[in-house]
Design a protein around this motif. Structure first.
Motif, PDB file in Angstrom:
ATOM      1  N   ASP A 119       4.168   2.974   3.123  1.00 52.11           N
ATOM      2  CA  ASP A 119       3.001   3.788   2.802  1.00 52.11           C
ATOM      3  C   ASP A 119       2.425   4.403   4.061  1.00 52.11           C
ATOM      4  O   ASP A 119       2.065   3.700   4.999  1.00 52.11           O
ATOM      5  CB  ASP A 119       1.952   2.906   2.121  1.00 52.11           C
ATOM      6  N   ALA A 120       2.328   5.722   4.075  1.00 45.15           N
ATOM      7  CA  ALA A 120       1.758   6.455   5.205  1.00 45.15           C
ATOM      8  C   ALA A 120       0.401   7.013   4.793  1.00 45.15           C
ATOM      9  O   ALA A 120       0.270   8.173   4.423  1.00 45.15           O
ATOM     10  CB  ALA A 120       2.686   7.577   5.647  1.00 45.15           C
ATOM     11  N   GLY A 121      -0.608   6.156   4.792  1.00 49.43           N
ATOM     12  CA  GLY A 121      -1.973   6.589   4.551  1.00 49.43           C
ATOM     13  C   GLY A 121      -2.350   6.904   3.121  1.00 49.43           C
ATOM     14  O   GLY A 121      -3.458   7.351   2.864  1.00 49.43           O
ATOM     15  N   HIS A 122      -1.452   6.664   2.183  1.00 53.10           N
ATOM     16  CA  HIS A 122      -1.732   6.991   0.780  1.00 53.10           C
ATOM     17  C   HIS A 122      -2.435   5.820   0.109  1.00 53.10           C
ATOM     18  O   HIS A 122      -2.381   4.687   0.601  1.00 53.10           O
ATOM     19  CB  HIS A 122      -0.414   7.288   0.063  1.00 53.10           C
ATOM     20  N   LEU A 123      -3.100   6.075  -1.025  1.00 49.51           N
ATOM     21  CA  LEU A 123      -3.650   4.969  -1.799  1.00 49.51           C
ATOM     22  C   LEU A 123      -2.501   4.042  -2.178  1.00 49.51           C
ATOM     23  O   LEU A 123      -1.467   4.499  -2.659  1.00 49.51           O
ATOM     24  CB  LEU A 123      -4.323   5.487  -3.071  1.00 49.51           C
ATOM     25  N   THR A 124      -2.691   2.757  -1.964  1.00 59.15           N
ATOM     26  CA  THR A 124      -1.604   1.815  -2.218  1.00 59.15           C
ATOM     27  C   THR A 124      -1.409   1.614  -3.718  1.00 59.15           C
ATOM     28  O   THR A 124      -2.360   1.694  -4.494  1.00 59.15           O
ATOM     29  CB  THR A 124      -1.862   0.457  -1.535  1.00 59.15           C
ATOM     30  N   PRO A 125      -0.171   1.347  -4.129  1.00 60.10           N
ATOM     31  CA  PRO A 125       0.112   1.121  -5.550  1.00 60.10           C
ATOM     32  C   PRO A 125      -0.585  -0.145  -6.063  1.00 60.10           C
ATOM     33  O   PRO A 125      -0.886  -1.067  -5.308  1.00 60.10           O
ATOM     34  CB  PRO A 125       1.627   0.939  -5.591  1.00 60.10           C
ATOM     35  N   LEU A 126      -0.813  -0.167  -7.359  1.00 65.23           N
ATOM     36  CA  LEU A 126      -1.405  -1.318  -8.040  1.00 65.23           C
ATOM     37  C   LEU A 126      -0.294  -2.059  -8.772  1.00 65.23           C
ATOM     38  O   LEU A 126       0.405  -1.472  -9.600  1.00 65.23           O
ATOM     39  CB  LEU A 126      -2.472  -0.842  -9.033  1.00 65.23           C
ATOM     40  N   LEU A 127      -0.111  -3.326  -8.429  1.00 64.24           N
ATOM     41  CA  LEU A 127       0.910  -4.151  -9.073  1.00 64.24           C
ATOM     42  C   LEU A 127       0.297  -4.840 -10.279  1.00 64.24           C
ATOM     43  O   LEU A 127      -0.695  -5.575 -10.156  1.00 64.24           O
ATOM     44  CB  LEU A 127       1.468  -5.183  -8.098  1.00 64.24           C
ATOM     45  N   LEU A 128       0.877  -4.574 -11.437  1.00 63.37           N
ATOM     46  CA  LEU A 128       0.429  -5.181 -12.689  1.00 63.37           C
ATOM     47  C   LEU A 128       1.498  -6.159 -13.146  1.00 63.37           C
ATOM     48  O   LEU A 128       2.621  -5.759 -13.453  1.00 63.37           O
ATOM     49  CB  LEU A 128       0.218  -4.106 -13.758  1.00 63.37           C
ATOM     50  N   SER A 129       1.152  -7.442 -13.169  1.00 61.86           N
ATOM     51  CA  SER A 129       2.085  -8.478 -13.598  1.00 61.86           C
ATOM     52  C   SER A 129       1.546  -9.112 -14.876  1.00 61.86           C
ATOM     53  O   SER A 129       0.329  -9.276 -15.025  1.00 61.86           O
ATOM     54  CB  SER A 129       2.240  -9.551 -12.526  1.00 61.86           C
ATOM     55  N   PRO A 130       2.435  -9.497 -15.785  1.00 64.13           N
ATOM     56  CA  PRO A 130       1.988 -10.013 -17.077  1.00 64.13           C
ATOM     57  C   PRO A 130       1.015 -11.195 -16.998  1.00 64.13           C
ATOM     58  O   PRO A 130       0.081 -11.276 -17.755  1.00 64.13           O
ATOM     59  CB  PRO A 130       3.290 -10.432 -17.772  1.00 64.13           C
ATOM     60  N   ARG A 131       1.206 -12.106 -16.080  1.00 68.80           N
ATOM     61  CA  ARG A 131       0.363 -13.291 -16.049  1.00 68.80           C
ATOM     62  C   ARG A 131      -0.416 -13.453 -14.746  1.00 68.80           C
ATOM     63  O   ARG A 131      -0.813 -14.554 -14.398  1.00 68.80           O
ATOM     64  CB  ARG A 131       1.218 -14.542 -16.295  1.00 68.80           C
ATOM     65  N   ARG A 132      -0.638 -12.358 -14.048  1.00 72.21           N
ATOM     66  CA  ARG A 132      -1.371 -12.438 -12.778  1.00 72.21           C
ATOM     67  C   ARG A 132      -2.447 -11.359 -12.732  1.00 72.21           C
ATOM     68  O   ARG A 132      -2.344 -10.342 -13.412  1.00 72.21           O
ATOM     69  CB  ARG A 132      -0.416 -12.254 -11.603  1.00 72.21           C
ATOM     70  N   THR A 133      -3.432 -11.591 -11.907  1.00 72.24           N
ATOM     71  CA  THR A 133      -4.475 -10.597 -11.699  1.00 72.24           C
ATOM     72  C   THR A 133      -3.864  -9.386 -11.010  1.00 72.24           C
ATOM     73  O   THR A 133      -3.088  -9.545 -10.056  1.00 72.24           O
ATOM     74  CB  THR A 133      -5.588 -11.198 -10.807  1.00 72.24           C
ATOM     75  N   PRO A 134      -4.184  -8.192 -11.455  1.00 71.07           N
ATOM     76  CA  PRO A 134      -3.656  -6.994 -10.790  1.00 71.07           C
ATOM     77  C   PRO A 134      -4.081  -6.978  -9.318  1.00 71.07           C
ATOM     78  O   PRO A 134      -5.185  -7.418  -8.984  1.00 71.07           O
ATOM     79  CB  PRO A 134      -4.298  -5.829 -11.534  1.00 71.07           C
ATOM     80  N   CYS A 135      -3.209  -6.493  -8.471  1.00 74.67           N
ATOM     81  CA  CYS A 135      -3.566  -6.424  -7.053  1.00 74.67           C
ATOM     82  C   CYS A 135      -2.989  -5.144  -6.437  1.00 74.67           C
ATOM     83  O   CYS A 135      -1.902  -4.713  -6.784  1.00 74.67           O
ATOM     84  CB  CYS A 135      -3.074  -7.651  -6.298  1.00 74.67           C
ATOM     85  N   PHE A 136      -3.794  -4.564  -5.554  1.00 74.89           N
ATOM     86  CA  PHE A 136      -3.318  -3.422  -4.795  1.00 74.89           C
ATOM     87  C   PHE A 136      -2.461  -3.946  -3.660  1.00 74.89           C
ATOM     88  O   PHE A 136      -2.820  -4.922  -2.997  1.00 74.89           O
ATOM     89  CB  PHE A 136      -4.489  -2.602  -4.245  1.00 74.89           C
ATOM     90  N   LEU A 137      -1.315  -3.338  -3.446  1.00 70.22           N
ATOM     91  CA  LEU A 137      -0.448  -3.753  -2.354  1.00 70.22           C
ATOM     92  C   LEU A 137      -1.151  -3.442  -1.037  1.00 70.22           C
ATOM     93  O   LEU A 137      -1.932  -2.497  -0.945  1.00 70.22           O
ATOM     94  CB  LEU A 137       0.901  -3.045  -2.443  1.00 70.22           C
ATOM     95  N   SER A 138      -0.864  -4.223  -0.034  1.00 71.12           N
ATOM     96  CA  SER A 138      -1.602  -4.072   1.230  1.00 71.12           C
ATOM     97  C   SER A 138      -0.824  -3.315   2.298  1.00 71.12           C
ATOM     98  O   SER A 138      -1.342  -3.110   3.387  1.00 71.12           O
ATOM     99  CB  SER A 138      -1.998  -5.451   1.759  1.00 71.12           C
ATOM    100  N   GLU A 139       0.392  -2.902   2.000  1.00 74.12           N
ATOM    101  CA  GLU A 139       1.187  -2.197   2.990  1.00 74.12           C
ATOM    102  C   GLU A 139       0.540  -0.853   3.298  1.00 74.12           C
ATOM    103  O   GLU A 139       0.181  -0.114   2.403  1.00 74.12           O
ATOM    104  CB  GLU A 139       2.617  -1.957   2.495  1.00 74.12           C
ATOM    105  N   HIS A 140       0.409  -0.577   4.582  1.00 71.14           N
ATOM    106  CA  HIS A 140      -0.203   0.692   4.956  1.00 71.14           C
ATOM    107  C   HIS A 140       0.191   1.045   6.377  1.00 71.14           C
ATOM    108  O   HIS A 140       0.143   0.211   7.269  1.00 71.14           O
ATOM    109  CB  HIS A 140      -1.729   0.584   4.876  1.00 71.14           C
TER     110      HIS A 140
END
Length: 148
Positions: free
Chosen positions: A56-77
């Motif tokens: 990721d080069a400065g873009h809004l990070t993707p949101l990971l949606l998993s069936p049994r976990r709280t959604p989280c934004f990836l931290s790679e930047h």
């Protein structure tokens, strides 16, 4: 962006790792449009959908949606393109069956009169509570955020 998109296609055809693709795009932007910046997020899906490599080069990070976990934004930047700075290596993300990765353009959620973090939280809440298929979720997001 059209020029960068076409350049990305050409560089990707050479099978470079994601961070090298970003470095090449950065070099191209610095060379032909000095002073300009751009953001890009690249996700390479591994065969069998077993994992993903994210750069990721400065873009809004993707949101990971998993069936049994709280959604989280990836931290790679990494830094924006056009600054001539090195890009960090792509990070591998293991994903379980049924997981989805939501990637958006900043134009969907950014407005002058709202806090970007509030909008990201709203995005996460809508996506995590949605029972829609991907097309339905996209429609819901456009309907929600398309209103100013």
């Amino acid at each position: 962006m059209g020029e960068l998109r076409n350049a990305l296609r050409a560089y990707a055809a050479q099978n470079h790792p994601p961070h090298i693709l970003l470095q090449q795009l950065d070099h191209l932007l610095c060379l032909h449009q000095p002073g300009w910046t751009a953001t890009v997020c690249i996700v390479l899906v591994e065969p069998g959908n077993a994992g993903r490599r994210v750069a990721d080069a400065g873009h809004l990070t993707p949101l990971l949606l998993s069936p049994r976990r709280t959604p989280c934004f990836l931290s790679e930047h990494g830094p924006l393109l056009g600054l001539g700075l090195p890009q960090p290596s792509a990070v591998s993300q293991c994903v379980g069956p049924g997981s989805q990765l939501l990637m958006i353009t900043d134009g969907l959620i950014e407005t002058r009169n709202s806090d970007i973090l509030d909008r990201l939280r709203l995005l996460g809440a809508i996506a995590s509570n949605s029972q829609d298929d991907p097309d339905g979720l996209c429609t819901t997001l456009v309907d929600t955020f398309g209103k100013v």
